[in-house]
Design a protein around this motif. Structure first.
Motif, PDB file in Angstrom:
ATOM      1  N   ASP A   1       0.857  -1.189   0.000  1.00  0.00           N
ATOM      2  CA  ASP A   1       0.000   0.000   0.000  1.00  0.00           C
ATOM      3  C   ASP A   1       0.891   1.237   0.000  1.00  0.00           C
ATOM      4  O   ASP A   1       2.024   1.198   0.481  1.00  0.00           O
ATOM      5  CB  ASP A   1      -0.990  -0.013   1.169  1.00  0.00           C
ATOM      6  CG  ASP A   1      -0.366  -0.479   2.473  1.00  0.00           C
ATOM      7  OD1 ASP A   1       0.872  -0.595   2.548  1.00  0.00           O
ATOM      8  OD2 ASP A   1      -1.127  -0.725   3.433  1.00  0.00           O
TER       9      ASP A   1
ATOM     10  N   CYS B   1       2.154   5.138   9.007  1.00  0.00           N
ATOM     11  CA  CYS B   1       1.832   3.706   9.086  1.00  0.00           C
ATOM     12  C   CYS B   1       2.918   2.912   8.367  1.00  0.00           C
ATOM     13  O   CYS B   1       2.838   1.700   8.242  1.00  0.00           O
ATOM     14  CB  CYS B   1       0.456   3.442   8.481  1.00  0.00           C
ATOM     15  SG  CYS B   1      -0.353   1.962   9.104  1.00  0.00           S
TER      16      CYS B   1
ATOM     17  N   HIS C   1       3.747   2.985   5.136  1.00  0.00           N
ATOM     18  CA  HIS C   1       3.452   2.498   3.784  1.00  0.00           C
ATOM     19  C   HIS C   1       4.573   2.897   2.809  1.00  0.00           C
ATOM     20  O   HIS C   1       4.707   2.285   1.746  1.00  0.00           O
ATOM     21  CB  HIS C   1       2.081   2.999   3.306  1.00  0.00           C
ATOM     22  CG  HIS C   1       0.936   2.475   4.138  1.00  0.00           C
ATOM     23  ND1 HIS C   1      -0.388   2.719   3.850  1.00  0.00           N
ATOM     24  CD2 HIS C   1       0.925   1.710   5.264  1.00  0.00           C
ATOM     25  CE1 HIS C   1      -1.149   2.135   4.759  1.00  0.00           C
ATOM     26  NE2 HIS C   1      -0.382   1.518   5.633  1.00  0.00           N
TER      27      HIS C   1
ATOM     28  N   HIS D   1       6.640  -0.101   2.930  1.00  0.00           N
ATOM     29  CA  HIS D   1       6.043  -1.195   2.136  1.00  0.00           C
ATOM     30  C   HIS D   1       6.318  -0.996   0.644  1.00  0.00           C
ATOM     31  O   HIS D   1       6.660  -1.938  -0.072  1.00  0.00           O
ATOM     32  CB  HIS D   1       4.527  -1.280   2.362  1.00  0.00           C
ATOM     33  CG  HIS D   1       4.135  -1.412   3.803  1.00  0.00           C
ATOM     34  ND1 HIS D   1       2.847  -1.188   4.251  1.00  0.00           N
ATOM     35  CD2 HIS D   1       4.865  -1.737   4.902  1.00  0.00           C
ATOM     36  CE1 HIS D   1       2.807  -1.367   5.566  1.00  0.00           C
ATOM     37  NE2 HIS D   1       4.014  -1.700   5.983  1.00  0.00           N
TER      38      HIS D   1
ATOM     39  N   GLU E   1      -5.308   2.546   1.221  1.00  0.00           N
ATOM     40  CA  GLU E   1      -5.528   1.515   2.258  1.00  0.00           C
ATOM     41  C   GLU E   1      -6.116   2.150   3.504  1.00  0.00           C
ATOM     42  O   GLU E   1      -6.975   1.561   4.162  1.00  0.00           O
ATOM     43  CB  GLU E   1      -4.218   0.797   2.588  1.00  0.00           C
ATOM     44  CG  GLU E   1      -4.407  -0.487   3.407  1.00  0.00           C
ATOM     45  CD  GLU E   1      -4.754  -0.265   4.870  1.00  0.00           C
ATOM     46  OE1 GLU E   1      -5.549  -1.043   5.424  1.00  0.00           O
ATOM     47  OE2 GLU E   1      -4.253   0.703   5.472  1.00  0.00           O
ATOM     48  N   GLU E   2      -5.655   3.343   3.846  1.00  0.00           N
ATOM     49  CA  GLU E   2      -6.100   3.960   5.106  1.00  0.00           C
ATOM     50  C   GLU E   2      -7.596   4.271   5.093  1.00  0.00           C
ATOM     51  O   GLU E   2      -8.197   4.426   6.152  1.00  0.00           O
ATOM     52  CB  GLU E   2      -5.290   5.223   5.413  1.00  0.00           C
ATOM     53  CG  GLU E   2      -3.804   4.963   5.681  1.00  0.00           C
ATOM     54  CD  GLU E   2      -3.540   4.180   6.967  1.00  0.00           C
ATOM     55  OE1 GLU E   2      -4.487   3.875   7.700  1.00  0.00           O
ATOM     56  OE2 GLU E   2      -2.361   3.868   7.219  1.00  0.00           O
TER      57      GLU E   2
ATOM     58  N   HIS F   1       3.031  -6.012   6.422  1.00  0.00           N
ATOM     59  CA  HIS F   1       2.994  -4.754   7.147  1.00  0.00           C
ATOM     60  C   HIS F   1       4.195  -4.717   8.077  1.00  0.00           C
ATOM     61  O   HIS F   1       4.551  -5.737   8.665  1.00  0.00           O
ATOM     62  CB  HIS F   1       1.705  -4.614   7.958  1.00  0.00           C
ATOM     63  CG  HIS F   1       1.307  -3.178   8.157  1.00  0.00           C
ATOM     64  ND1 HIS F   1       2.023  -2.322   8.960  1.00  0.00           N
ATOM     65  CD2 HIS F   1       0.316  -2.439   7.611  1.00  0.00           C
ATOM     66  CE1 HIS F   1       1.459  -1.116   8.910  1.00  0.00           C
ATOM     67  NE2 HIS F   1       0.430  -1.153   8.085  1.00  0.00           N
TER      68      HIS F   1
ATOM     69  N   GLU G   1      -7.229  -4.085   7.981  1.00  0.00           N
ATOM     70  CA  GLU G   1      -6.332  -4.069   6.821  1.00  0.00           C
ATOM     71  C   GLU G   1      -7.168  -4.469   5.617  1.00  0.00           C
ATOM     72  O   GLU G   1      -7.773  -5.548   5.625  1.00  0.00           O
ATOM     73  CB  GLU G   1      -5.269  -5.109   7.099  1.00  0.00           C
ATOM     74  CG  GLU G   1      -3.962  -5.134   6.421  1.00  0.00           C
ATOM     75  CD  GLU G   1      -3.529  -4.100   5.420  1.00  0.00           C
ATOM     76  OE1 GLU G   1      -4.108  -4.125   4.309  1.00  0.00           O
ATOM     77  OE2 GLU G   1      -2.607  -3.324   5.692  1.00  0.00           O
TER      78      GLU G   1
END
Ligand SMILES: [Zn+2]
Ligand SMILES: [Zn+2]
Length: 395
Positions: free
Chosen positions: A78, A103, A105, A108, A138-139, A163, A330
């Protein structure tokens, strides 16, 4: 040291630079235009082909081919950030006011790019196709559904995602069969009363007293209607009512969230919600309306893929640990409703939880996560079980 490990360590400075660039320029859900353009550029520079799917933000790329009859597997990252003012003091902290990759991301995205570079070096050896999903939003828990609508999961036999996990050390990966993350539903409750002078409550109907009773009664669902062997979280997170010390208002509004790890429990709690709210409201002579905001289902890992993940982790030089499930949600879970999937936690030795303004991670985790994803893709394409899933799908 294996070749994959050596190659991933060689990539480390590049992946750190990528992660920092993303970190400095965070974009919120569905606004990831510059992020998407940057990902596209990094992929194109590496000679990786971009697939055409109708996504306004986010990107799909592909490696390998199914011409030899091999399966298609997907790796997902994400890419979006959060509306949080960063307080890390890092030299590459967000330059966007009120926006932050809190977060991880950015981590990621850099990990998946790293896996893509490693797999590109091995493209001739791929026994099928690897689809790289750089997912938006995603959030807001809407991005996975956008990707599904675009058709990017069509023909995929297994999907993998990760994650970062601040409380796991760098070099570890948390892999678990079954439920790993919770279904994350939301709710809004509106209580209608009749306004009056605070000194003359009998001339009206007080919605605040009802709201208070509802907050308490909802907790009894968790303690009295959910088995001690199952789990659920009910949190009322906002209560809004009234504007003066001497007026009883005519309305109270509450918001909150329900987290569950099992569809059966989720359904049961939702049923009880409506009954409890109606019952309490009518007992106190008010009316109440429940608005349910259906979130992503629980992240449920396929047992077979969890086994495959553990093997890949060991082959890639990561230590496998048993993760504690997270009651966060998620939207990767939406993919798992369509195809078998595995979602894992990569250790990043962070000091703060996800979504904290001081959230940080140890970038030394980047080569670990990149080579884990690459190894997983290589192994999955040769997995008899996944190939068989494909044959069944064709039949
Ligand atoms: Zn998040
Ligand atoms: Zn996240």
């Amino acid at each position: 040291m294996g070749k994959l490990e050596a190659d991933s360590l060689e990539l480390e400075p590049k992946l750190i630079a990528i992660r920092r660039q993303l970190h400095q320029h965070p974009e919120l859900s569905n606004e990831e235009f510059e992020t998407t353009a940057a990902i596209r550029q990094w992929l194109e520079e590496a000679g990786i082909r971009i697939a055409k799917y109708p996504l306004p933000t986010g990107l799909i790329a592909e490696l390998g081919s199914t011409e030899t009859g091999g399966p298609v597997i997907a790796l997902r990252a994400d890419i979006d950030a959060l509306p949080i003012q960063e307080e890390t003091g890092l030299p590459f902290a967000s330059v966007q006011e009120g926006k932050m990759h809190a977060c991880g991301h950015d981590f990621h995205t850099a990990s998946l790019l790293g896996a893509a570079f490693l797999l590109k070096q091995r493209e001739a050896e791929l026994k099928g196709k690897v689809r790289l999903i750089f997912q938006p939003a995603e959030e807001k828990a809407t991005g996975a559904q956008q990707v599904l609508r675009s058709g990017a999961l069509d023909g995929v036999h297994a999907v993998f995602g990760l994650h970062n996990k601040p409380d796991l050390p760098v070099g570890t990966v948390g892999i678990k069969s079954g439920a790993l993350m919770a279904a994350a539903d939301g709710f809004k409750i509106e209580v209608d009363g009749v306004g009056t002078h605070a000194a003359v409550p009998d001339a009206g109907i007080d919605p605040i007293v009802t709201a208070a009773h509802i907050v308490t009664a909802l907790q009894s669902i968790v303690s009295r209607n959910v088995s001690p062997l199952d789990s659920a979280v009910v949190s009322v997170t906002q209560i809004h009512s009234g504007s003066s010390w001497n007026v009883i208002p005519d309305k109270a509004v509450m918001d909150g969230t329900l987290r569950t790890f099992d569809e059966r429990v989720r359904k049961r709690v939702r049923e009880r919600f409506a009954q409890v709210i109606d019952g309490v409201a009518s007992a106190l002579d008010t009316t109440a309306r429940l608005h349910w905001i259906q979130g992503p289902p629980p992240v449920l890992n396929d047992p077979l893929l969890a086994g495959l993940g553990k093997q890949a982790a060991e082959a890639a030089g990561l230590e496998v640990v048993e993760p504690v499930p997270s009651s966060a949600g998620e939207d990767f879970a939406f993919y798992q409703q369509q195809v078998p999937g595995l979602f894992v936690f990569i250790g990043t030795s962070g000091t703060q939880e996800w979504h904290h303004p001081g959230f940080t991670l140890d970038e030394q985790a980047l080569p670990y996560s990149a080579r884990f994803l690459a190894q997983l893709a290589l192994d999955a394409l040769e997995s008899e079980a996944i190939i068989r899933t494909g044959e069944t799908a064709v039949v």
